[in-house]
Design a protein around this motif. Sequence first.
Motif, short mmCIF file in Angstrom:
data_model
loop_
_atom_site.label_atom_id
_atom_site.label_comp_id
_atom_site.label_asym_id
_atom_site.label_seq_id
_atom_site.Cartn_x
_atom_site.Cartn_y
_atom_site.Cartn_z
N VAL A 77 -11.93 -27.32 -42.98
CA VAL A 77 -11.59 -28.02 -41.97
C VAL A 77 -10.34 -26.70 -41.57
CG1 VAL A 77 -9.04 -29.09 -43.86
CG2 VAL A 77 -9.80 -30.13 -42.14
N VAL A 78 -9.81 -26.44 -42.18
CA VAL A 78 -9.26 -25.09 -41.86
C VAL A 78 -9.68 -24.19 -41.15
CG1 VAL A 78 -8.01 -22.73 -42.48
CG2 VAL A 78 -7.17 -25.01 -44.24
N ALA A 79 -10.23 -23.38 -41.67
CA ALA A 79 -11.31 -23.01 -40.63
C ALA A 79 -11.26 -23.17 -38.35
CB ALA A 79 -12.78 -22.66 -40.72
N SER A 80 -11.52 -24.50 -39.27
CA SER A 80 -11.48 -25.48 -37.72
C SER A 80 -10.22 -25.36 -36.83
CB SER A 80 -11.44 -27.18 -38.08
OG SER A 80 -9.96 -27.75 -38.62
N GLU A 81 -9.43 -25.89 -37.84
CA GLU A 81 -7.48 -25.03 -37.67
C GLU A 81 -7.08 -23.17 -36.70
OE1 GLU A 81 -5.51 -27.33 -36.25
OE2 GLU A 81 -6.60 -29.00 -37.10
N VAL A 82 -8.25 -22.42 -37.28
CA VAL A 82 -8.30 -21.04 -37.30
C VAL A 82 -9.38 -20.99 -35.92
CG1 VAL A 82 -9.06 -18.88 -37.46
CG2 VAL A 82 -7.34 -20.98 -39.37
N CYS A 83 -9.97 -21.15 -35.58
CA CYS A 83 -11.43 -21.29 -34.72
C CYS A 83 -10.05 -21.85 -33.54
CB CYS A 83 -12.71 -21.70 -35.00
SG CYS A 83 -13.46 -21.22 -36.33
N SER A 84 -9.54 -22.84 -33.35
CA SER A 84 -9.11 -23.72 -32.28
C SER A 84 -8.47 -22.26 -31.97
CB SER A 84 -8.49 -25.02 -32.77
OG SER A 84 -9.27 -25.32 -33.24
N ALA A 85 -7.34 -22.62 -32.78
CA ALA A 85 -5.95 -21.46 -32.62
C ALA A 85 -6.74 -19.90 -31.76
CB ALA A 85 -5.44 -20.79 -33.49
N LEU A 86 -7.78 -19.36 -32.10
CA LEU A 86 -7.93 -18.02 -31.78
C LEU A 86 -9.06 -18.52 -30.53
CD1 LEU A 86 -9.80 -16.55 -34.95
CD2 LEU A 86 -8.03 -15.85 -33.98
N GLY A 87 -9.52 -19.23 -29.97
CA GLY A 87 -10.24 -19.42 -28.83
C GLY A 87 -9.19 -19.96 -27.09
N LEU A 88 -8.26 -20.69 -28.16
CA LEU A 88 -7.39 -20.82 -27.25
C LEU A 88 -6.10 -19.70 -26.59
CD1 LEU A 88 -5.44 -24.30 -28.02
CD2 LEU A 88 -6.70 -23.74 -25.98
N ILE A 89 -6.29 -18.84 -27.50
CA ILE A 89 -5.56 -17.47 -27.40
C ILE A 89 -6.07 -16.39 -27.16
CG2 ILE A 89 -4.38 -15.14 -28.80
CD1 ILE A 89 -3.71 -16.78 -30.81
N GLY A 90 -7.45 -16.87 -27.21
CA GLY A 90 -8.01 -16.09 -26.89
C GLY A 90 -8.61 -15.62 -24.99
N LEU A 91 -8.70 -16.95 -25.21
CA LEU A 91 -8.20 -17.65 -23.14
C LEU A 91 -7.73 -17.24 -22.10
CD1 LEU A 91 -9.86 -19.77 -22.05
CD2 LEU A 91 -8.60 -21.33 -21.77
N ALA A 92 -5.98 -16.44 -22.98
CA ALA A 92 -5.18 -16.22 -22.35
C ALA A 92 -5.92 -14.18 -22.19
CB ALA A 92 -4.07 -16.01 -23.13
N PHE A 93 -6.43 -13.83 -23.47
CA PHE A 93 -6.71 -12.42 -23.48
C PHE A 93 -7.90 -11.53 -22.74
CE2 PHE A 93 -2.76 -13.21 -25.67
CZ PHE A 93 -1.57 -12.59 -25.17
N LEU A 94 -8.53 -12.34 -23.55
CA LEU A 94 -10.53 -11.90 -23.60
C LEU A 94 -11.01 -12.14 -22.13
CD1 LEU A 94 -12.32 -13.50 -26.34
CD2 LEU A 94 -11.12 -11.16 -26.72
N PRO A 95 -10.66 -13.06 -20.65
CA PRO A 95 -10.97 -12.75 -19.36
C PRO A 95 -10.78 -11.25 -19.36
CG PRO A 95 -10.03 -14.41 -19.54
CD PRO A 95 -9.82 -14.12 -20.87
N GLU A 96 -9.59 -10.80 -19.56
CA GLU A 96 -9.00 -9.40 -18.85
C GLU A 96 -9.75 -7.98 -19.87
OE1 GLU A 96 -6.90 -9.58 -15.66
OE2 GLU A 96 -6.73 -11.27 -16.31
N LEU A 97 -10.53 -7.85 -20.85
CA LEU A 97 -10.93 -7.38 -22.11
C LEU A 97 -12.80 -7.70 -21.59
CD1 LEU A 97 -9.53 -8.29 -24.94
CD2 LEU A 97 -8.81 -6.18 -22.86
N PHE A 98 -12.63 -7.98 -20.06
CA PHE A 98 -14.71 -7.70 -20.05
C PHE A 98 -14.62 -7.23 -18.48
CE2 PHE A 98 -14.60 -10.03 -23.94
CZ PHE A 98 -16.06 -9.64 -24.60
N PRO A 99 -15.37 -6.99 -18.74
CA PRO A 99 -15.77 -6.21 -16.76
C PRO A 99 -16.09 -7.68 -16.15
CG PRO A 99 -17.34 -5.19 -18.42
CD PRO A 99 -16.72 -5.79 -18.62
N ASN A 100 -16.96 -8.77 -16.60
CA ASN A 100 -17.03 -9.99 -16.08
C ASN A 100 -16.00 -10.65 -16.96
OD1 ASN A 100 -17.83 -11.76 -15.14
ND2 ASN A 100 -20.14 -12.61 -15.67
N PRO A 101 -14.85 -11.17 -16.07
CA PRO A 101 -14.20 -12.70 -16.55
C PRO A 101 -14.42 -13.34 -17.61
CG PRO A 101 -13.21 -11.90 -14.50
CD PRO A 101 -14.46 -11.16 -14.67
N PHE A 102 -15.51 -13.97 -16.71
CA PHE A 102 -16.07 -14.99 -16.90
C PHE A 102 -17.17 -15.51 -18.48
CE2 PHE A 102 -19.72 -18.42 -17.03
CZ PHE A 102 -19.49 -19.31 -17.12
N VAL A 103 -17.18 -13.66 -18.84
CA VAL A 103 -17.82 -13.57 -20.15
C VAL A 103 -17.02 -13.80 -21.57
CG1 VAL A 103 -18.68 -11.85 -22.16
CG2 VAL A 103 -19.70 -12.52 -19.38
#
Length: 399
Positions: A77-103
């Motif tokens: 359940v701790v991992a569930s909150e870690v993944c949720s936080a990382l995914g939401l933060i990743g939504l803000a940054f990861l699209p800019e780090l890939f040639p195809n933002p959709f990835v």
Amino acid sequence: MADKPNYNRTRIACYLGFITQAICANFAPLLFLTFNKTYEISLGMIALIPTVFFFTQLVVDILCGLFVDRIGYRRCVVASEVCSALGLIGLAFLPELFPNPFVGILISVIIYAVGSGLIEVLVSPIVEACPFENKEATMSLLHSFYCWGVVGVIIISSLFFTLFGISNWKIMACIWAILPIYNIFNFATCPIERLTEDGKGMTYLQLFKLPLFWVAVLLMVCAGASELSMAQWASAYAESALGLSKTICDLAGPCMFAITMGISRSFYGKFGDRINLQNYMIGSGLFCIVCYLLATLFQSPVIGLLGCIFCGFSVAIMWPGTISIFSKLLPLGGTAMFALLAMAGDLGGSIGPAMVGNITEYLGNNMHKGMLSGVVFPVLLVICVLLLKLKKSTAEKTE
């Protein structure tokens, strides 16, 4: 003398867990058109986002029954909150780090969908294992926080976008990530009990052999389908079939539906100790049938809109009520049962809206008849609960 465990801390952590799940499920859909314009991603590709989200949840549901008891509830359940936080933060940054933002978007969605899936499976049994009085009411109140989370995500995000501009959506994504980050500490320190003793929980194979378990699966499929068939199509239905404005449709769709669902779950959470759960579910199922008929058989936009809105009230008890009923009927079901019931609910949430959409298209884009097809799910649910009551009544007479 050791301090008595403070299970209210566990309750609060679980409430926030369901709010986290609501954020994961409902924030990205608010940005679909923004993704389309900013990253030039086609709407057809964007439609894959909810598909990937729910498919990931289904996979997590299945796997949870296999590994959670070995790893431990707290770590998962701790991992569930870690993944949720990382995914939401990743939504803000990861699209800019890939040639195809959709990835980058899809990777983020998968990460927080893992967190959401873990929350869905783990939070209910964590509450069930706590020594709370009147578990049915507690379970209903717990699930109401998902509804209030949906309302909060829509209203707060919309207000933020209005004040600061939709271009600052990345900041909002990071703001939403604060809640799961905070809840990591809650789940890491609150008391968590085991649902069954070591090795006493049933396996998937043992559950599959029980006819009663398949009744539970059918009930959960009907619960998920009854809810999502209306929730996902209410906005489009109100706009195309009832001729209402887009603003009213959005409010009547995800927002008002979630509000009435939250009110119903909070009501049962407050007064559930005075109400027979199975009778309440039968009444809710019948009311759901009425709501579907009001929404589809009348030409009046007002009546149709009321049917859509109050359907949220009618479906509210179906998911948590089914969990509560079978937690008592199958006390050794354990993590495997909760995982499979969550999977069945998600499956219903996929089948229902897909059936409505396909029937609508098959009948020449007739939304009235397409939405009407969704009434089959509350009808089946009522029949199943009536059969459970009949079985219980027969068993009591023979004793």
